[in-house]
Design a protein around this motif. Sequence first.
Motif, PDB file in Angstrom:
ATOM      1  N   MET A  97      83.774  48.676 -33.741  1.00  0.00           N
ATOM      2  CA  MET A  97      82.755  48.038 -34.564  1.00  0.00           C
ATOM      3  C   MET A  97      81.451  48.806 -34.402  1.00  0.00           C
ATOM      4  SD  MET A  97      81.579  44.121 -34.384  1.00  0.00           S
ATOM      5  CE  MET A  97      79.856  43.826 -34.286  1.00  0.00           C
ATOM      6  N   THR A  98      80.848  49.256 -35.492  1.00  0.00           N
ATOM      7  CA  THR A  98      79.577  49.955 -35.427  1.00  0.00           C
ATOM      8  C   THR A  98      78.461  49.021 -35.861  1.00  0.00           C
ATOM      9  OG1 THR A  98      79.898  50.826 -37.645  1.00  0.00           O
ATOM     10  CG2 THR A  98      80.547  52.254 -35.812  1.00  0.00           C
ATOM     11  N   THR A  99      77.336  49.166 -35.206  1.00  0.00           N
ATOM     12  CA  THR A  99      76.172  48.352 -35.512  1.00  0.00           C
ATOM     13  C   THR A  99      75.113  49.249 -36.133  1.00  0.00           C
ATOM     14  OG1 THR A  99      76.683  47.021 -33.580  1.00  0.00           O
ATOM     15  CG2 THR A  99      74.515  46.738 -34.524  1.00  0.00           C
ATOM     16  N   ASP A 100      74.398  48.730 -37.127  1.00  0.00           N
ATOM     17  CA  ASP A 100      73.334  49.509 -37.745  1.00  0.00           C
ATOM     18  C   ASP A 100      72.242  49.791 -36.722  1.00  0.00           C
ATOM     19  OD1 ASP A 100      74.587  49.497 -40.213  1.00  0.00           O
ATOM     20  OD2 ASP A 100      73.584  47.653 -40.850  1.00  0.00           O
ATOM     21  N   PRO A 101      71.640  50.984 -36.784  1.00  0.00           N
ATOM     22  CA  PRO A 101      70.571  51.302 -35.841  1.00  0.00           C
ATOM     23  C   PRO A 101      69.331  50.455 -36.113  1.00  0.00           C
ATOM     24  CG  PRO A 101      70.762  53.031 -37.485  1.00  0.00           C
ATOM     25  CD  PRO A 101      71.905  52.075 -37.710  1.00  0.00           C
ATOM     26  N   VAL A 102      68.521  50.263 -35.090  1.00  0.00           N
ATOM     27  CA  VAL A 102      67.259  49.546 -35.231  1.00  0.00           C
ATOM     28  C   VAL A 102      66.290  50.486 -35.926  1.00  0.00           C
ATOM     29  CG1 VAL A 102      65.382  48.450 -33.969  1.00  0.00           C
ATOM     30  CG2 VAL A 102      67.734  48.228 -33.147  1.00  0.00           C
ATOM     31  N   ILE A 103      65.596  49.989 -36.931  1.00  0.00           N
ATOM     32  CA  ILE A 103      64.679  50.800 -37.736  1.00  0.00           C
ATOM     33  C   ILE A 103      63.240  50.538 -37.300  1.00  0.00           C
ATOM     34  CG2 ILE A 103      63.865  51.244 -40.103  1.00  0.00           C
ATOM     35  CD1 ILE A 103      66.751  52.158 -39.539  1.00  0.00           C
ATOM     36  N   CYS A 104      62.415  51.570 -37.350  1.00  0.00           N
ATOM     37  CA  CYS A 104      61.000  51.486 -36.988  1.00  0.00           C
ATOM     38  C   CYS A 104      60.284  50.407 -37.808  1.00  0.00           C
ATOM     39  CB  CYS A 104      60.351  52.854 -37.216  1.00  0.00           C
ATOM     40  SG  CYS A 104      58.602  52.908 -36.797  1.00  0.00           S
ATOM     41  N   SER A 105      59.368  49.689 -37.156  1.00  0.00           N
ATOM     42  CA  SER A 105      58.615  48.616 -37.807  1.00  0.00           C
ATOM     43  C   SER A 105      57.397  49.098 -38.593  1.00  0.00           C
ATOM     44  CB  SER A 105      58.138  47.609 -36.758  1.00  0.00           C
ATOM     45  OG  SER A 105      59.225  47.004 -36.107  1.00  0.00           O
ATOM     46  N   ALA A 106      57.062  50.387 -38.491  1.00  0.00           N
ATOM     47  CA  ALA A 106      55.897  50.911 -39.216  1.00  0.00           C
ATOM     48  C   ALA A 106      56.150  50.815 -40.718  1.00  0.00           C
ATOM     49  CB  ALA A 106      55.614  52.353 -38.818  1.00  0.00           C
ATOM     50  N   LYS A 107      55.120  50.469 -41.453  1.00  0.00           N
ATOM     51  CA  LYS A 107      55.234  50.281 -42.894  1.00  0.00           C
ATOM     52  C   LYS A 107      55.713  51.569 -43.565  1.00  0.00           C
ATOM     53  CE  LYS A 107      52.735  48.423 -46.801  1.00  0.00           C
ATOM     54  NZ  LYS A 107      51.498  47.784 -47.230  1.00  0.00           N
ATOM     55  N   GLY A 108      56.794  51.458 -44.308  1.00  0.00           N
ATOM     56  CA  GLY A 108      57.337  52.584 -45.057  1.00  0.00           C
ATOM     57  C   GLY A 108      58.220  53.529 -44.253  1.00  0.00           C
ATOM     58  N   CYS A 109      58.345  53.333 -42.965  1.00  0.00           N
ATOM     59  CA  CYS A 109      59.165  54.213 -42.127  1.00  0.00           C
ATOM     60  C   CYS A 109      60.598  53.698 -42.085  1.00  0.00           C
ATOM     61  CB  CYS A 109      58.603  54.308 -40.706  1.00  0.00           C
ATOM     62  SG  CYS A 109      59.509  55.468 -39.662  1.00  0.00           S
ATOM     63  N   ARG A 110      61.559  54.576 -42.226  1.00  0.00           N
ATOM     64  CA  ARG A 110      62.982  54.199 -42.179  1.00  0.00           C
ATOM     65  C   ARG A 110      63.711  54.945 -41.071  1.00  0.00           C
ATOM     66  NH1 ARG A 110      63.564  49.766 -43.497  1.00  0.00           N
ATOM     67  NH2 ARG A 110      65.779  50.084 -43.677  1.00  0.00           N
ATOM     68  N   GLU A 111      62.961  55.519 -40.125  1.00  0.00           N
ATOM     69  CA  GLU A 111      63.561  56.265 -39.021  1.00  0.00           C
ATOM     70  C   GLU A 111      64.143  55.312 -37.971  1.00  0.00           C
ATOM     71  OE1 GLU A 111      63.909  59.623 -38.743  1.00  0.00           O
ATOM     72  OE2 GLU A 111      63.187  59.613 -40.811  1.00  0.00           O
ATOM     73  N   PRO A 112      65.170  55.758 -37.251  1.00  0.00           N
ATOM     74  CA  PRO A 112      65.689  54.950 -36.141  1.00  0.00           C
ATOM     75  C   PRO A 112      64.624  54.798 -35.056  1.00  0.00           C
ATOM     76  CG  PRO A 112      67.225  56.705 -36.715  1.00  0.00           C
ATOM     77  CD  PRO A 112      65.964  56.952 -37.474  1.00  0.00           C
ATOM     78  N   ALA A 113      64.556  53.640 -34.473  1.00  0.00           N
ATOM     79  CA  ALA A 113      63.558  53.350 -33.438  1.00  0.00           C
ATOM     80  C   ALA A 113      64.002  53.899 -32.088  1.00  0.00           C
ATOM     81  CB  ALA A 113      63.324  51.858 -33.344  1.00  0.00           C
ATOM     82  N   ASP A 114      63.025  54.340 -31.301  1.00  0.00           N
ATOM     83  CA  ASP A 114      63.265  54.834 -29.950  1.00  0.00           C
ATOM     84  C   ASP A 114      62.608  53.941 -28.895  1.00  0.00           C
ATOM     85  OD1 ASP A 114      64.563  57.265 -30.839  1.00  0.00           O
ATOM     86  OD2 ASP A 114      62.570  57.966 -31.432  1.00  0.00           O
ATOM     87  N   TYR A 115      61.724  53.040 -29.323  1.00  0.00           N
ATOM     88  CA  TYR A 115      60.946  52.220 -28.388  1.00  0.00           C
ATOM     89  C   TYR A 115      60.867  50.788 -28.867  1.00  0.00           C
ATOM     90  CZ  TYR A 115      59.491  56.800 -26.854  1.00  0.00           C
ATOM     91  OH  TYR A 115      59.506  58.094 -26.404  1.00  0.00           O
ATOM     92  N   ARG A 116      60.683  49.862 -27.896  1.00  0.00           N
ATOM     93  CA  ARG A 116      60.404  48.454 -28.177  1.00  0.00           C
ATOM     94  C   ARG A 116      58.984  48.177 -27.719  1.00  0.00           C
ATOM     95  NH1 ARG A 116      63.810  44.126 -25.861  1.00  0.00           N
ATOM     96  NH2 ARG A 116      62.919  44.912 -23.951  1.00  0.00           N
ATOM     97  N   LEU A 117      58.158  47.642 -28.596  1.00  0.00           N
ATOM     98  CA  LEU A 117      56.796  47.237 -28.244  1.00  0.00           C
ATOM     99  C   LEU A 117      56.804  45.728 -28.103  1.00  0.00           C
ATOM    100  CD1 LEU A 117      56.614  49.996 -29.815  1.00  0.00           C
ATOM    101  CD2 LEU A 117      54.270  49.355 -30.290  1.00  0.00           C
ATOM    102  N   ILE A 118      56.617  45.258 -26.890  1.00  0.00           N
ATOM    103  CA  ILE A 118      56.649  43.824 -26.618  1.00  0.00           C
ATOM    104  C   ILE A 118      55.216  43.314 -26.632  1.00  0.00           C
ATOM    105  CG2 ILE A 118      57.231  42.049 -24.931  1.00  0.00           C
ATOM    106  CD1 ILE A 118      59.193  45.246 -25.098  1.00  0.00           C
ATOM    107  N   TRP A 119      54.963  42.270 -27.424  1.00  0.00           N
ATOM    108  CA  TRP A 119      53.603  41.748 -27.557  1.00  0.00           C
ATOM    109  C   TRP A 119      53.633  40.235 -27.661  1.00  0.00           C
ATOM    110  CZ3 TRP A 119      51.966  39.701 -32.448  1.00  0.00           C
ATOM    111  CH2 TRP A 119      52.879  39.869 -33.486  1.00  0.00           C
ATOM    112  N   ASN A 120      52.465  39.640 -27.396  1.00  0.00           N
ATOM    113  CA  ASN A 120      52.308  38.186 -27.510  1.00  0.00           C
ATOM    114  C   ASN A 120      51.654  37.849 -28.834  1.00  0.00           C
ATOM    115  OD1 ASN A 120      53.396  37.198 -25.154  1.00  0.00           O
ATOM    116  ND2 ASN A 120      51.524  37.446 -24.003  1.00  0.00           N
ATOM    117  N   ASN A 121      52.225  36.910 -29.532  1.00  0.00           N
ATOM    118  CA  ASN A 121      51.664  36.428 -30.783  1.00  0.00           C
ATOM    119  C   ASN A 121      50.675  35.304 -30.455  1.00  0.00           C
ATOM    120  OD1 ASN A 121      51.095  35.250 -33.244  1.00  0.00           O
ATOM    121  ND2 ASN A 121      53.180  35.454 -33.999  1.00  0.00           N
ATOM    122  N   PRO A 122      49.369  35.539 -30.624  1.00  0.00           N
ATOM    123  CA  PRO A 122      48.375  34.529 -30.253  1.00  0.00           C
ATOM    124  C   PRO A 122      48.377  33.302 -31.156  1.00  0.00           C
ATOM    125  CG  PRO A 122      47.320  36.318 -31.398  1.00  0.00           C
ATOM    126  CD  PRO A 122      48.759  36.722 -31.214  1.00  0.00           C
TER     127      PRO A 122
END
Length: 67
Positions: free
Chosen positions: A1-26
């Motif tokens: 079973m293959t899973t789709d890669p995680v895509i970058c969250s930057a607007k308009g970017c469709r590259e595979p992600a290499d990092y997770r940015l963990i943040w608090n939603n105030p």
Amino acid sequence: MTTDPVICSAKGCREPADYRLIWNNPKLHTPDREKVWAACAEHRDSLSDHLSVRGFLRRVDPLVQPE
């Protein structure tokens, strides 16, 4: 079973992600305040700077892509 890669969250970017940015939603006042954005190497600094300036960024972790 293959899973789709995680895509970058930057607007308009469709590259595979290499990092997770963990943040608090105030805007959330519950224990589930922690949110995650994915970032490719090109957008890691701009996205983390965006969150850091606002005081939301908790940490940046490498992301292991599914195989």
